[in-house]
Design a protein around this motif. Structure first.
Motif, PDB file in Angstrom:
ATOM      1  N   ASP A 155       0.833  -1.212   0.000  1.00 42.00           N
ATOM      2  CA  ASP A 155       0.000   0.000   0.000  1.00 42.00           C
ATOM      3  C   ASP A 155       0.861   1.253   0.000  1.00 42.00           C
ATOM      4  N   TRP A 156       1.893   1.270   0.836  1.00 42.23           N
ATOM      5  CA  TRP A 156       2.782   2.433   0.917  1.00 42.23           C
ATOM      6  C   TRP A 156       3.539   2.653  -0.390  1.00 42.23           C
ATOM      7  N   GLN A 157       3.889   1.563  -1.052  1.00 43.06           N
ATOM      8  CA  GLN A 157       4.615   1.675  -2.315  1.00 43.06           C
ATOM      9  C   GLN A 157       3.740   2.355  -3.373  1.00 43.06           C
ATOM     10  N   VAL A 158       2.472   1.995  -3.434  1.00 44.42           N
ATOM     11  CA  VAL A 158       1.544   2.616  -4.378  1.00 44.42           C
ATOM     12  C   VAL A 158       1.388   4.109  -4.054  1.00 44.42           C
ATOM     13  N   GLU A 159       1.232   4.422  -2.772  1.00 40.87           N
ATOM     14  CA  GLU A 159       1.095   5.816  -2.359  1.00 40.87           C
ATOM     15  C   GLU A 159       2.364   6.616  -2.674  1.00 40.87           C
ATOM     16  N   TYR A 160       3.527   6.025  -2.427  1.00 42.99           N
ATOM     17  CA  TYR A 160       4.798   6.690  -2.719  1.00 42.99           C
ATOM     18  C   TYR A 160       4.952   6.958  -4.213  1.00 42.99           C
ATOM     19  N   GLU A 161       4.622   5.982  -5.045  1.00 48.25           N
ATOM     20  CA  GLU A 161       4.737   6.161  -6.495  1.00 48.25           C
ATOM     21  C   GLU A 161       3.799   7.257  -6.993  1.00 48.25           C
ATOM     22  N   ARG A 162       2.602   7.346  -6.446  1.00 43.37           N
ATOM     23  CA  ARG A 162       1.663   8.414  -6.811  1.00 43.37           C
ATOM     24  C   ARG A 162       2.238   9.771  -6.383  1.00 43.37           C
ATOM     25  N   TRP A 163       2.811   9.840  -5.193  1.00 42.35           N
ATOM     26  CA  TRP A 163       3.429  11.075  -4.685  1.00 42.35           C
ATOM     27  C   TRP A 163       4.600  11.486  -5.578  1.00 42.35           C
ATOM     28  N   GLN A 164       5.390  10.535  -6.024  1.00 42.73           N
ATOM     29  CA  GLN A 164       6.547  10.814  -6.879  1.00 42.73           C
ATOM     30  C   GLN A 164       6.141  11.331  -8.269  1.00 42.73           C
ATOM     31  N   ARG A 165       4.930  11.047  -8.704  1.00 45.86           N
ATOM     32  CA  ARG A 165       4.463  11.466 -10.037  1.00 45.86           C
ATOM     33  C   ARG A 165       3.561  12.692  -9.992  1.00 45.86           C
ATOM     34  N   ARG A 166       3.311  13.260  -8.828  1.00 46.20           N
ATOM     35  CA  ARG A 166       2.342  14.359  -8.723  1.00 46.20           C
ATOM     36  C   ARG A 166       2.776  15.560  -9.562  1.00 46.20           C
ATOM     37  N   ASP A 167       1.788  16.250 -10.076  1.00 45.38           N
ATOM     38  CA  ASP A 167       2.011  17.410 -10.940  1.00 45.38           C
ATOM     39  C   ASP A 167       2.416  18.618 -10.093  1.00 45.38           C
ATOM     40  N   LEU A 168       3.494  19.279 -10.490  1.00 41.86           N
ATOM     41  CA  LEU A 168       3.987  20.446  -9.759  1.00 41.86           C
ATOM     42  C   LEU A 168       3.819  21.742 -10.554  1.00 41.86           C
ATOM     43  N   SER A 169       3.098  21.692 -11.666  1.00 41.35           N
ATOM     44  CA  SER A 169       3.026  22.853 -12.561  1.00 41.35           C
ATOM     45  C   SER A 169       2.327  24.061 -11.930  1.00 41.35           C
ATOM     46  N   ALA A 170       1.447  23.851 -10.990  1.00 40.45           N
ATOM     47  CA  ALA A 170       0.743  24.981 -10.362  1.00 40.45           C
ATOM     48  C   ALA A 170       1.422  25.415  -9.066  1.00 40.45           C
ATOM     49  N   ARG A 171       2.586  24.866  -8.787  1.00 41.35           N
ATOM     50  CA  ARG A 171       3.256  25.132  -7.519  1.00 41.35           C
ATOM     51  C   ARG A 171       4.306  26.231  -7.663  1.00 41.35           C
ATOM     52  N   ARG A 172       4.501  26.973  -6.600  1.00 42.23           N
ATOM     53  CA  ARG A 172       5.553  27.983  -6.538  1.00 42.23           C
ATOM     54  C   ARG A 172       6.200  27.880  -5.165  1.00 42.23           C
ATOM     55  N   TYR A 173       7.520  27.859  -5.163  1.00 42.90           N
ATOM     56  CA  TYR A 173       8.253  27.735  -3.910  1.00 42.90           C
ATOM     57  C   TYR A 173       9.250  28.879  -3.786  1.00 42.90           C
ATOM     58  N   VAL A 174       9.366  29.401  -2.582  1.00 45.39           N
ATOM     59  CA  VAL A 174      10.247  30.531  -2.333  1.00 45.39           C
ATOM     60  C   VAL A 174      11.643  30.045  -1.956  1.00 45.39           C
ATOM     61  N   TYR A 175      11.702  29.106  -1.012  1.00 42.82           N
ATOM     62  CA  TYR A 175      12.979  28.576  -0.527  1.00 42.82           C
ATOM     63  C   TYR A 175      13.034  27.079  -0.764  1.00 42.82           C
ATOM     64  N   ILE A 176      14.253  26.577  -0.946  1.00 44.07           N
ATOM     65  CA  ILE A 176      14.467  25.143  -1.054  1.00 44.07           C
ATOM     66  C   ILE A 176      15.687  24.773  -0.222  1.00 44.07           C
ATOM     67  N   TRP A 177      15.500  23.805   0.654  1.00 42.69           N
ATOM     68  CA  TRP A 177      16.597  23.288   1.471  1.00 42.69           C
ATOM     69  C   TRP A 177      16.999  21.936   0.916  1.00 42.69           C
ATOM     70  N   ALA A 178      18.305  21.701   0.862  1.00 42.30           N
ATOM     71  CA  ALA A 178      18.811  20.437   0.349  1.00 42.30           C
ATOM     72  C   ALA A 178      19.822  19.852   1.321  1.00 42.30           C
ATOM     73  N   ASP A 179      19.748  18.554   1.507  1.00 41.20           N
ATOM     74  CA  ASP A 179      20.741  17.884   2.330  1.00 41.20           C
ATOM     75  C   ASP A 179      20.781  16.409   1.956  1.00 41.20           C
ATOM     76  N   GLY A 180      21.934  15.837   2.140  1.00 39.97           N
ATOM     77  CA  GLY A 180      22.121  14.405   1.980  1.00 39.97           C
ATOM     78  C   GLY A 180      22.177  13.775   3.361  1.00 39.97           C
ATOM     79  N   VAL A 181      21.314  12.805   3.605  1.00 43.89           N
ATOM     80  CA  VAL A 181      21.260  12.129   4.893  1.00 43.89           C
ATOM     81  C   VAL A 181      21.772  10.713   4.684  1.00 43.89           C
ATOM     82  N   TYR A 182      22.798  10.369   5.438  1.00 46.08           N
ATOM     83  CA  TYR A 182      23.408   9.052   5.287  1.00 46.08           C
ATOM     84  C   TYR A 182      22.758   8.058   6.233  1.00 46.08           C
ATOM     85  N   LEU A 183      22.262   6.965   5.666  1.00 45.24           N
ATOM     86  CA  LEU A 183      21.548   5.942   6.424  1.00 45.24           C
ATOM     87  C   LEU A 183      22.337   4.638   6.402  1.00 45.24           C
TER      88      LEU A 183
END
Length: 134
Positions: free
Chosen positions: A11-39
């Motif tokens: 179930d989570w895999q299906v939800e994750y795949e849908r989240w990964q494909r969501r349309d971002l064309s109507a979105r606007r973002y002011v700030y973006i934070w990036a980091d690499g987290v080592y697991l």
């Protein structure tokens, strides 16, 4: 039980795949934070690097916009994640990006969103300085 866990994972895999494909064309973002987290979850000799992008909307709401396993914090891995955002419709570049000193993100950002300004993360900067002093 193992069957319940397997069902939840599916179930989570299906939800994750849908989240990964969501349309971002109507979105606007002011700030973006990036980091690499080592697991290192499975006691392996090496740790996986999870590339994480968090954004802020003009209404000051934070959102997790993307994450993926990358090869360390290489420019190629960051580029793939940022290009994926563009392919899903994110056309308006964030005004400011905040990240650590890893050069791969900055190089990829300049290619994907050349108008976005850079700012070094103060938490990372102070931590790096204290690590050298202590």
């Amino acid at each position: 039980s193992p069957s319940v866990i397997a069902g939840l994972k599916a179930d989570w895999q299906v939800e994750y795949e849908r989240w990964q494909r969501r349309d971002l064309s109507a979105r606007r973002y002011v700030y973006i934070w990036a980091d690499g987290v080592y697991l290192q979850a499975r006691m392996e000799d090496h740790s996986e690097c999870m590339l994480v992008l968090i954004v802020t909307t003009p209404e000051v709401k934070k959102e997790l916009i993307g994450f993926q396993v990358g090869v360390r914090e290489s420019a190629q891995s960051w580029r793939e994640l940022l290009i994926d955002l563009r392919q899903r419709g994110l056309r308006i570049a964030p005004q400011l990006a905040i990240g650590d000193g890893a050069l791969g993100f900055w190089k990829a950002l300049d290619e994907a969103f050349p108008g976005t300004r850079h700012q070094r993360c103060w938490c990372h900067k102070v931590s790096n300085v204290l690590d050298k002093v202590a």
